[in-house]
Design an enzyme around this catalytic site. Structure first.
Site, PDB file in Angstrom:
ATOM      1  N   LYS A  78       3.825   0.321  -2.407  1.00  0.00           N
ATOM      2  CA  LYS A  78       2.594   1.423  -2.561  1.00  0.00           C
ATOM      3  C   LYS A  78       1.825   1.326  -1.237  1.00  0.00           C
ATOM      4  O   LYS A  78       1.588   0.396  -0.333  1.00  0.00           O
ATOM      5  CB  LYS A  78       1.644   1.319  -3.623  1.00  0.00           C
ATOM      6  CG  LYS A  78       0.904   2.658  -3.877  1.00  0.00           C
ATOM      7  CD  LYS A  78       0.005   2.724  -5.052  1.00  0.00           C
ATOM      8  CE  LYS A  78      -0.637   3.951  -5.277  1.00  0.00           C
ATOM      9  NZ  LYS A  78      -1.640   3.810  -6.473  1.00  0.00           N
ATOM     10  N   SER A 153      -1.271   7.434  -9.874  1.00  0.00           N
ATOM     11  CA  SER A 153      -1.275   7.799  -8.472  1.00  0.00           C
ATOM     12  C   SER A 153       0.227   7.116  -7.885  1.00  0.00           C
ATOM     13  O   SER A 153       0.618   7.455  -6.421  1.00  0.00           O
ATOM     14  CB  SER A 153      -2.248   7.441  -7.611  1.00  0.00           C
ATOM     15  OG  SER A 153      -2.593   6.024  -7.575  1.00  0.00           O
ATOM     16  N   SER A 177      -2.664   4.305 -12.857  1.00  0.00           N
ATOM     17  CA  SER A 177      -1.659   4.811 -11.723  1.00  0.00           C
ATOM     18  C   SER A 177      -0.673   3.913 -11.699  1.00  0.00           C
ATOM     19  O   SER A 177       0.301   4.302 -11.028  1.00  0.00           O
ATOM     20  CB  SER A 177      -2.513   4.532 -10.556  1.00  0.00           C
ATOM     21  OG  SER A 177      -3.300   5.824 -10.407  1.00  0.00           O
TER      22      SER A 177
HETATM   23  N1  GLN Z   1      -5.600   9.339 -12.614  1.00  0.00           N
HETATM   24  C1  GLN Z   1      -6.748   8.541 -12.510  1.00  0.00           C
HETATM   25  C2  GLN Z   1      -7.427   9.026 -11.243  1.00  0.00           C
HETATM   26  O1  GLN Z   1      -7.226   9.931 -10.715  1.00  0.00           O
HETATM   27  C3  GLN Z   1      -6.091   7.129 -11.926  1.00  0.00           C
HETATM   28  C4  GLN Z   1      -5.994   6.730 -10.660  1.00  0.00           C
HETATM   29  C5  GLN Z   1      -5.536   5.416 -10.465  1.00  0.00           C
HETATM   30  O2  GLN Z   1      -5.365   4.498 -11.317  1.00  0.00           O
HETATM   31  N2  GLN Z   1      -5.457   4.981  -9.103  1.00  0.00           N
HETATM   32  O3  GLN Z   1      -8.654   8.483 -10.889  1.00  0.00           O
END
Ligand code: GLN
Length: 482
Positions: A78, A153, A177
């Site tokens: 990532k 994400s 994410s």
């Molecule tokens: N969807 C969540 C957010 O927008 C989690 C994001 C993540 O785990 N990096 O913060």
């Protein structure tokens, strides 16, 4: 086709000298060249370098100097995980050309074991999002339906593994994410216990919640990758010696006599097809000898406000470092210093990141600090207590990963609150610092994957991986048809 093999299968084939690392690299390169234009899972991909690295690995193998049995296997990383000399953008314009001078601890561990970098994967900007639509480098498509989001994400990592453009990938999980895109894309995604994996070199979003973990096509691969990346690291003071160490070979999927907690609160708001796939899977686990115990997770109702106060507060502080001086983008229009800060941040950050910096700054501002941030911290403790109590009676907790399967791109991007609400089932594990995994459990009528979530107590990765293996054994195999 080599690109359809798991990490463990590739490792065996390499060990038996039936294939070379160059052949594996070529197989993925042609796959990526064919499908990445459409799916957009990779931000940075350097086939020449990969082929060079693969040839070196083959050389090591032929002279008996392999770094591990995984030497020569390419993996995707990532793009918020620092790779020395290779740009790490975090999906943001502000870091579009940022080249880190050092490796993240996890990436160094991959290199030490002979893994090769396949590419850096697309992501929501600064890991803020659930659909991969907030990336400066464009959205990622769900390999199972190009009109749908892959989740986020870590959408690029999940889509890459799902489309067989990588045998495995690393993601990061602050509020779901890793698990949610894994669920949307029909692959395995694991968020380890907070502290099991070093965060050194991970670009910080919300430091008390961030954790790196694997996204793979099988549970065994997740266990193998987890073993490689975990361990205490002096450069991350929150990292810990892995308790309950285990070898992936010990996993047998035996769940006889295990107590699995199921909470009706986690099914509230779930769409019918998702709920039915998860309930059917729970029945199958019961048939394998697990005992299903009804539990109540009352504090989960507060998870969304608590998470979105704490995560944004930490983000507003962490992202203060992007001011046009030390890192990345530097507004060319600025004349004086205060303009440089303002213009750089205004031009460099996207809307979602700005929204969160403002929310977090507000929650931390004097006069509101006690009412919002401190209150959220207290409520976080109640959520932790809820899990503590639950784990007195059960070995693990089973739920859907997301209340809904992948949805159409563009559908929710203009309604941030609706988007935040979808995180309801994954964020509690981050708030409580416990491990969670998403394993494919089935498909909806329109062919979209649905993952089941298994959460365990701190450092009980082995237990939840075993349950994950049981799920894998009783669920249909989900793979793309191209
Ligand atoms: N969807 C969540 C957010 O927008 C989690 C994001 C993540 O785990 N990096 O913060």
């Amino acid at each position: 086709m080599l690109y359809s093999k798991s990490v463990i299968e590739l490792s065996k084939m390499l060990e038996e000298k039936r294939i070379s690392s160059v052949e594996i690299a070529e197989s993925y390169i042609s796959r990526i060249e064919k499908y990445n234009k459409e799916i957009n899972a990779y931000i940075t991909f350097n086939p020449e370098q990969l082929l060079k690295d693969a040839a070196e690995s083959d050389q090591r193998r032929s002279s008996g100097k392999t770094k591990s049995s995984f030497d020569g296997i390419p993996v995707a990383v990532k793009d918020n995980i620092s790779t020395a000399g290779i740009r790490t953008t975090c999906g943001s314009k502000i870091l579009e050309n940022f080249i880190p001078p050092y490796n993240a601890a996890v990436y160094q561990k991959l290199c030490d074991n002979g893994f090769l970098l396949l590419g850096k994967t697309n992501m929501d900007e600064f890991a803020m999002g659930s659909t991969n639509e907030s990336s400066f480098f464009g959205p990622v498509k769900n390999p199972h339906d190009f009109s749908c989001v892959p989740g986020g994400s870590s959408g690029g990592s999940a889509a890459a593994v799902s489309a067989m453009m990588a045998p495995a990938a690393l993601g990061s999980d602050t509020g779901g994410s890793i698990r949610q895109p894994a669920s949307f894309c029909g692959v395995v995604g694991m968020k380890p216990t907070y502290g099991k994996v070093s965060r050194f070199g991970l670009v910080a979003y919300a430091s008390s919640l961030d954790q790196i973990g694997p996204i793979t096509s099988t549970v065994d691969d997740a266990a193998a990758m987890l073993e490689i990346i975990s361990g205490k690291d002096g450069r991350d003071s929150t990292s810990m010696h892995s308790e309950n160490d285990f070898s992936p070979a010990e996993l047998d999927g035996n769940i006889k006599g295990m107590k699995l907690g199921v909470s009706e609160e986690y099914f509230r708001g779930a769409d019918e097809e998702t709920a039915s796939i998860i309930r059917k899977t729970i029945d199958k686990l019961k048939n394998l000898g697990a005992e299903i115990v009804e539990i109540s997770m009352k504090m989960n109702d507060y998870a969304i406000p608590v998470y979105y106060l704490i995560a944004t507060a930490e983000a507003s502080s962490n992202l203060g470092r992007y001011d046009g001086i030390k890192y990345g983008y530097h507004s060319p229009a600025a004349g004086k210093l205060s303009d440089l800060y303002k213009l750089t941040r205004n031009e460099g950050f996207g809307n979602e990141v700005k929204r969160r910096i403002m929310l977090g700054t507000f929650a931390l501002s004097s006069g509101y600090y006690d009412a919002y941030y401190v209150k959220a911290l207290k409520c976080r403790t109640l959520i932790v207590e809820d899990f503590k109590n639950a784990f007195k009676n059960v070995d693990a907790i089973i739920s859907p990963v997301s209340p809904v399967p992948a949805f159409k791109a563009g559908e929710k991007i203009n309604d941030p609150l609706q988007m935040y609400l979808l995180d309801i089932l994954t964020i509690s594990a981050n708030l409580a610092a416990i491990p969670g995994i998403s394993v494919p459990a089935g498909k909806t009528g329109s062919g979209l994957p649905v993952g089941i979530q298994i959460m365990g107590n701190h450092f009980e990765e082995k237990k939840i991986l075993n349950i994950a293996k049981a799920v894998e054994a009783v669920s249909e195999k989900i793979s793309v048809d191209f």
